[in-house]
Design a protein around this motif. Structure first.
Motif, PDB file in Angstrom:
ATOM      1  N   GLY A   1      42.535  42.784  34.041  1.00 52.49           N
ATOM      2  CA  GLY A   1      41.797  41.960  33.089  1.00 52.49           C
ATOM      3  C   GLY A   1      41.870  40.488  33.416  1.00 52.49           C
ATOM      4  N   PHE A   2      43.041  40.037  33.837  1.00 50.64           N
ATOM      5  CA  PHE A   2      43.221  38.625  34.201  1.00 50.64           C
ATOM      6  C   PHE A   2      42.325  38.240  35.371  1.00 50.64           C
ATOM      7  CE2 PHE A   2      45.291  35.239  36.620  1.00 50.64           C
ATOM      8  CZ  PHE A   2      45.381  34.258  35.642  1.00 50.64           C
ATOM      9  N   GLU A   3      42.174  39.149  36.304  1.00 56.21           N
ATOM     10  CA  GLU A   3      41.396  38.870  37.509  1.00 56.21           C
ATOM     11  C   GLU A   3      39.895  39.024  37.295  1.00 56.21           C
ATOM     12  OE1 GLU A   3      42.547  37.578  40.304  1.00 56.21           O
ATOM     13  OE2 GLU A   3      44.657  37.687  39.745  1.00 56.21           O
ATOM     14  N   ARG A   4      39.484  39.521  36.138  1.00 58.23           N
ATOM     15  CA  ARG A   4      38.061  39.660  35.846  1.00 58.23           C
ATOM     16  C   ARG A   4      37.426  38.297  35.618  1.00 58.23           C
ATOM     17  NH1 ARG A   4      35.404  44.767  35.575  1.00 58.23           N
ATOM     18  NH2 ARG A   4      37.010  46.198  36.274  1.00 58.23           N
ATOM     19  N   ALA A   5      36.113  38.292  35.556  1.00 55.32           N
ATOM     20  CA  ALA A   5      35.367  37.035  35.517  1.00 55.32           C
ATOM     21  C   ALA A   5      35.444  36.297  34.180  1.00 55.32           C
ATOM     22  CB  ALA A   5      33.907  37.304  35.862  1.00 55.32           C
ATOM     23  N   GLY A   6      35.634  37.003  33.090  1.00 55.47           N
ATOM     24  CA  GLY A   6      35.495  36.302  31.815  1.00 55.47           C
ATOM     25  C   GLY A   6      36.524  36.656  30.762  1.00 55.47           C
ATOM     26  N   ARG A   7      36.529  35.838  29.749  1.00 57.44           N
ATOM     27  CA  ARG A   7      37.436  35.972  28.621  1.00 57.44           C
ATOM     28  C   ARG A   7      37.236  37.306  27.895  1.00 57.44           C
ATOM     29  NH1 ARG A   7      36.611  36.059  23.649  1.00 57.44           N
ATOM     30  NH2 ARG A   7      34.476  35.408  23.880  1.00 57.44           N
TER      31      ARG A   7
ATOM     32  N   GLU B   1      36.112  40.149  28.979  1.00 53.25           N
ATOM     33  CA  GLU B   1      36.634  41.271  29.756  1.00 53.25           C
ATOM     34  C   GLU B   1      38.166  41.303  29.714  1.00 53.25           C
ATOM     35  OE1 GLU B   1      34.252  42.725  33.447  1.00 53.25           O
ATOM     36  OE2 GLU B   1      34.257  40.522  33.446  1.00 53.25           O
ATOM     37  N   PHE B   2      38.789  40.144  29.855  1.00 54.87           N
ATOM     38  CA  PHE B   2      40.248  40.076  29.788  1.00 54.87           C
ATOM     39  C   PHE B   2      40.722  40.594  28.441  1.00 54.87           C
ATOM     40  CE2 PHE B   2      44.171  37.068  30.100  1.00 54.87           C
ATOM     41  CZ  PHE B   2      44.974  38.134  30.484  1.00 54.87           C
ATOM     42  N   HIS B   3      40.052  40.170  27.386  1.00 56.68           N
ATOM     43  CA  HIS B   3      40.410  40.622  26.042  1.00 56.68           C
ATOM     44  C   HIS B   3      40.354  42.143  25.952  1.00 56.68           C
ATOM     45  CE1 HIS B   3      39.764  41.518  21.749  1.00 56.68           C
ATOM     46  NE2 HIS B   3      40.577  40.495  21.552  1.00 56.68           N
ATOM     47  N   GLN B   4      39.292  42.748  26.471  1.00 59.73           N
ATOM     48  CA  GLN B   4      39.141  44.206  26.407  1.00 59.73           C
ATOM     49  C   GLN B   4      40.235  44.917  27.202  1.00 59.73           C
ATOM     50  OE1 GLN B   4      37.303  45.947  24.348  1.00 59.73           O
ATOM     51  NE2 GLN B   4      38.254  47.792  25.167  1.00 59.73           N
ATOM     52  N   PHE B   5      40.590  44.394  28.351  1.00 57.53           N
ATOM     53  CA  PHE B   5      41.666  45.002  29.133  1.00 57.53           C
ATOM     54  C   PHE B   5      43.005  44.883  28.400  1.00 57.53           C
ATOM     55  CE2 PHE B   5      38.577  45.136  32.487  1.00 57.53           C
ATOM     56  CZ  PHE B   5      38.992  46.171  33.308  1.00 57.53           C
ATOM     57  N   LEU B   6      43.196  43.787  27.660  1.00 49.62           N
ATOM     58  CA  LEU B   6      44.420  43.650  26.867  1.00 49.62           C
ATOM     59  C   LEU B   6      44.453  44.662  25.729  1.00 49.62           C
ATOM     60  CD1 LEU B   6      44.733  39.760  26.764  1.00 49.62           C
ATOM     61  CD2 LEU B   6      46.137  41.365  28.101  1.00 49.62           C
TER      62      LEU B   6
ATOM     63  N   MET C   1      50.755  47.447  32.695  1.00 49.10           N
ATOM     64  CA  MET C   1      50.784  46.323  33.632  1.00 49.10           C
ATOM     65  C   MET C   1      49.495  46.211  34.433  1.00 49.10           C
ATOM     66  SD  MET C   1      54.029  47.544  36.043  1.00 49.10           S
ATOM     67  CE  MET C   1      53.776  46.325  37.283  1.00 49.10           C
ATOM     68  N   ALA C   2      48.906  47.339  34.796  1.00 52.39           N
ATOM     69  CA  ALA C   2      47.681  47.307  35.593  1.00 52.39           C
ATOM     70  C   ALA C   2      46.515  46.706  34.813  1.00 52.39           C
ATOM     71  CB  ALA C   2      47.328  48.715  36.063  1.00 52.39           C
TER      72      ALA C   2
ATOM     73  N   ILE D   1      47.622  29.307  33.867  1.00 50.33           N
ATOM     74  CA  ILE D   1      48.191  30.484  34.527  1.00 50.33           C
ATOM     75  C   ILE D   1      47.364  30.759  35.763  1.00 50.33           C
ATOM     76  CG2 ILE D   1      48.688  32.945  34.345  1.00 50.33           C
ATOM     77  CD1 ILE D   1      49.085  32.577  31.355  1.00 50.33           C
ATOM     78  N   GLY D   2      48.024  30.723  36.915  1.00 50.81           N
ATOM     79  CA  GLY D   2      47.309  30.894  38.172  1.00 50.81           C
ATOM     80  C   GLY D   2      47.271  32.314  38.686  1.00 50.81           C
ATOM     81  N   ARG D   3      48.287  33.106  38.310  1.00 54.40           N
ATOM     82  CA  ARG D   3      48.390  34.475  38.824  1.00 54.40           C
ATOM     83  C   ARG D   3      48.821  35.399  37.689  1.00 54.40           C
ATOM     84  NH1 ARG D   3      52.302  35.332  43.265  1.00 54.40           N
ATOM     85  NH2 ARG D   3      53.729  35.201  41.534  1.00 54.40           N
TER      86      ARG D   3
END
Length: 123
Positions: free
Chosen positions: A56-62, A64-69, A50-51, A4-6
């Protein structure tokens, strides 16, 4: 995430975008439009879904993305809770409530699956 690129390519974000559009449309007329507190809160909650996926996707690590989800999924529940208020005070019909509630549950399930996948990725 590999493949996933974007963030716009993430199905959960795409579905959250549709949900947000529907929430904005529903809250733009009738009693809902005049109840500034509820209207603004449900709109903010839907935008938060959505935000948080995007941020989270644009953050540096897995992690962080998990926490945003986690936050995005919780915002789905917040939207659904506000829909109960709208139903109870007569701003929306039972049919509209069911449709929008089903959308929040679907988005939440998709986010939950994405969260599990992200959690399994090796750092």
């Amino acid at each position: 995430m590999a493949g996933i690129g974007r963030f716009e390519d993430i199905v959960a974000w795409q579905k959250a975008r549709v949900l947000t559009r529907e929430i904005y449309l529903v809250t733009a007329s009738g009693g809902f439009a005049k109840d500034f507190g509820l209207r603004d809160q449900i709109r903010r909650a839907s935008v938060s879904v959505m935000a948080n996926i995007a941020e989270g996707f644009e953050r540096a690590g897995r992690a962080e993305f998990h926490q945003f989800l986690v936050v995005a999924k919780a915002s789905c529940a917040e939207v659904r809770s506000h829909l109960y208020v709208a139903l109870d005070v007569g701003y929306i019909t039972e049919d509209l409530f069911r449709g929008l509630s089903d959308m929040t549950e679907e988005v939440g399930r998709i986010i939950g699956g994405l969260r599990r996948t992200v959690n399994q990725i090796k750092s």
